[in-house]
Scaffold this motif. Structure first.
Motif, PDB file in Angstrom:
ATOM      1  N   GLN A  36     -56.425 -11.241  19.027  1.00 58.23           N
ATOM      2  CA  GLN A  36     -55.690 -10.988  17.786  1.00 58.23           C
ATOM      3  C   GLN A  36     -54.261 -11.524  17.868  1.00 58.23           C
ATOM      4  O   GLN A  36     -53.731 -12.067  16.891  1.00 58.23           O
ATOM      5  CB  GLN A  36     -55.677  -9.490  17.503  1.00 58.23           C
ATOM      6  CG  GLN A  36     -54.986  -9.092  16.213  1.00 58.23           C
ATOM      7  CD  GLN A  36     -54.944  -7.573  16.029  1.00 58.23           C
ATOM      8  OE1 GLN A  36     -55.557  -6.829  16.772  1.00 58.23           O
ATOM      9  NE2 GLN A  36     -54.193  -7.126  15.041  1.00 58.23           N
ATOM     10  N   TRP A  75     -56.992 -12.864  12.925  1.00 58.64           N
ATOM     11  CA  TRP A  75     -57.719 -11.716  12.401  1.00 58.64           C
ATOM     12  C   TRP A  75     -59.223 -11.873  12.561  1.00 58.64           C
ATOM     13  O   TRP A  75     -59.943 -10.867  12.657  1.00 58.64           O
ATOM     14  CB  TRP A  75     -57.374 -11.515  10.921  1.00 58.64           C
ATOM     15  CG  TRP A  75     -55.939 -11.168  10.700  1.00 58.64           C
ATOM     16  CD1 TRP A  75     -54.962 -11.972  10.205  1.00 58.64           C
ATOM     17  CD2 TRP A  75     -55.306  -9.924  11.015  1.00 58.64           C
ATOM     18  NE1 TRP A  75     -53.760 -11.298  10.184  1.00 58.64           N
ATOM     19  CE2 TRP A  75     -53.947 -10.045  10.666  1.00 58.64           C
ATOM     20  CE3 TRP A  75     -55.758  -8.721  11.551  1.00 58.64           C
ATOM     21  CZ2 TRP A  75     -53.025  -9.012  10.837  1.00 58.64           C
ATOM     22  CZ3 TRP A  75     -54.849  -7.681  11.716  1.00 58.64           C
ATOM     23  CH2 TRP A  75     -53.506  -7.831  11.364  1.00 58.64           C
ATOM     24  N   SER A 134     -60.985  -3.676  18.022  1.00 60.78           N
ATOM     25  CA  SER A 134     -60.109  -4.847  18.019  1.00 60.78           C
ATOM     26  C   SER A 134     -60.008  -5.428  19.417  1.00 60.78           C
ATOM     27  O   SER A 134     -60.042  -4.689  20.413  1.00 60.78           O
ATOM     28  CB  SER A 134     -58.710  -4.464  17.520  1.00 60.78           C
ATOM     29  OG  SER A 134     -58.783  -3.848  16.242  1.00 60.78           O
ATOM     30  N   ARG A 166     -57.393  -7.288  21.405  1.00 64.10           N
ATOM     31  CA  ARG A 166     -55.965  -7.459  21.164  1.00 64.10           C
ATOM     32  C   ARG A 166     -55.401  -8.795  21.636  1.00 64.10           C
ATOM     33  O   ARG A 166     -54.542  -9.360  20.963  1.00 64.10           O
ATOM     34  CB  ARG A 166     -55.190  -6.308  21.816  1.00 64.10           C
ATOM     35  CG  ARG A 166     -55.509  -4.929  21.252  1.00 64.10           C
ATOM     36  CD  ARG A 166     -55.208  -4.826  19.776  1.00 64.10           C
ATOM     37  NE  ARG A 166     -55.312  -3.432  19.308  1.00 64.10           N
ATOM     38  CZ  ARG A 166     -55.316  -3.065  18.047  1.00 64.10           C
ATOM     39  NH1 ARG A 166     -55.228  -3.977  17.094  1.00 64.10           N
ATOM     40  NH2 ARG A 166     -55.419  -1.792  17.707  1.00 64.10           N
ATOM     41  N   GLY A 169     -60.000 -11.670  16.564  1.00 63.45           N
ATOM     42  CA  GLY A 169     -59.425 -10.415  17.038  1.00 63.45           C
ATOM     43  C   GLY A 169     -60.088  -9.188  16.467  1.00 63.45           C
ATOM     44  O   GLY A 169     -59.956  -8.088  17.010  1.00 63.45           O
ATOM     45  N   LYS A 170     -60.869  -9.368  15.378  1.00 64.47           N
ATOM     46  CA  LYS A 170     -61.451  -8.226  14.694  1.00 64.47           C
ATOM     47  C   LYS A 170     -62.955  -8.334  14.453  1.00 64.47           C
ATOM     48  O   LYS A 170     -63.582  -7.329  14.111  1.00 64.47           O
ATOM     49  CB  LYS A 170     -60.764  -8.044  13.323  1.00 64.47           C
ATOM     50  CG  LYS A 170     -59.297  -7.649  13.397  1.00 64.47           C
ATOM     51  CD  LYS A 170     -59.132  -6.195  13.801  1.00 64.47           C
ATOM     52  CE  LYS A 170     -57.707  -5.713  13.636  1.00 64.47           C
ATOM     53  NZ  LYS A 170     -57.577  -4.250  13.878  1.00 64.47           N
ATOM     54  N   GLN A 228     -51.550 -13.950  12.901  1.00 66.44           N
ATOM     55  CA  GLN A 228     -52.460 -13.360  13.879  1.00 66.44           C
ATOM     56  C   GLN A 228     -53.884 -13.869  13.672  1.00 66.44           C
ATOM     57  O   GLN A 228     -54.264 -14.279  12.570  1.00 66.44           O
ATOM     58  CB  GLN A 228     -52.428 -11.833  13.771  1.00 66.44           C
ATOM     59  CG  GLN A 228     -51.095 -11.250  14.190  1.00 66.44           C
ATOM     60  CD  GLN A 228     -51.234  -9.826  14.680  1.00 66.44           C
ATOM     61  OE1 GLN A 228     -52.235  -9.434  15.244  1.00 66.44           O
ATOM     62  NE2 GLN A 228     -50.187  -9.046  14.475  1.00 66.44           N
TER      63      GLN A 228
END
Length: 300
Positions: A174, A190, A169, A171, A193-194, A188
């Protein structure tokens, strides 16, 4: 015995892994005079979709087929291009607390996109866009049958086995740190961030459901440069496997080879600011499945 995917001169093949020995199942089928079976072992989805009979055949092929030492084999992520990676947020209460996130009132998922997968032993990618690269050791469900609107009581019949996911991740992306007002309006981030490139190590193998009928309690841990950072039990999951499968399969068809990552326990870098740096070695381990080991490469 576990199954996985390995690189060969003929392309990726499904393999059987027993301790330090790896058997190319396509070659083993040819060697056994079972040529008709060989195509099943060129695509993990085909093998899983073939059902229990194909999985039972693996035991005989693995015993009699030519093998190679694990150290001489290049393992690939146990997922084929086109399969889905569906990941659950905050499925351990302590991880929610360390990230200042309240566990969801019902299962809640995001996706890891194509281009994120990383093979065992290959590097996790750092990115110029992020200085807060974090690790998340997770139990991952490998789907073995096509299904939709699956009832909880039937869910285990759709599980082929289990592997390990490191849900890397980023952060500050995110959390929309550069534009915090976005979180209030849209939630968020996603996706970025991911799902930056090379942010989802998977593997090293799939422990079949016949060996792990119920995946708890299993010890799940993560070490960074040998230091234990995460140490928990899958028994601590808020939503267990049946609830996750039932919820995500509502009006969404699951296919053989799809992956469902089940969330991570506490101990991530977000808790104390100890994020990953280039050269760090991350080892995610789950009892009875194995250890997924990757190094962090410099930002690109």
């Amino acid at each position: 015995m576990k199954i996985g995917r390995m690189a060969t001169v003929a392309g990726p093949h499904v393999c059987a892994i027993e301790e330090d020995r790896v058997v190319d199942l396509a070659l083993a089928a040819y060697a056994a005079g079972q040529d008709w079976m060989a195509p099943l072992f060129r695509d993990l989805r085909l093998f899983l979709a073939a059902g229990e009979a194909a999985r039972e055949a693996v035991w005989q092929l693995a015993r009699t087929g030519p093998g190679a030492p694990l150290e001489e084999v290049r393992l690939l992520p146990p997922i084929e291009a086109g399969s889905k990676i569906l990941a659950h947020v905050v499925n351990y209460a302590d991880h929610g607390a360390e990230g200042r996130l309240t566990p969801p009132e019902q299962p809640f998922f995001f996706t890891k996109l194509p281009g994120t997968t990383v093979a065992p032993g290959e590097p996790i990618c750092g990115h110029q866009a992020s200085r807060k690269v974090d690790y998340e050791a997770e139990l991952a469900i490998v789907i073995g049958r096509q299904g939709r609107d699956i009832a909880e009581q039937d869910a285990y019949a759709y599980v082929a086995g289990y592997t390990i996911c490191n849900d890397v991740s980023y952060r500050e992306l995110q959390a929309n740190e550069a534009a915090p007002s976005l979180t209030g309006r849209y939630g968020q981030n996603w996706i970025q961030g991911k799902s930056l490139d090379r942010s989802c190590p998977l593997g090293p193998a799939v422990a079949l459901a016949s060996d792990i009928p119920r995946p708890y309690p299993l010890r799940i841990s993560c070490r960074v440069n040998g230091e234990l950072r995460q140490d928990a039990s899958t028994e601590q999951m808020i939503y267990k496997v049946p609830a996750l499968i039932a919820h995500i399969s509502r009006a969404m068809t699951l296919q053989p080879g799809d992956i469902i990552a089940t969330g991570t326990p506490s101990g991530c870098g977000v808790a104390d600011g100890r994020y990953l740096r280039p050269g760090d070695v991350v080892e995610c381990e789950i009892e009875r499945i194995g250890t997924l080991r990757n190094t962090v490469m410099a930002a690109i």
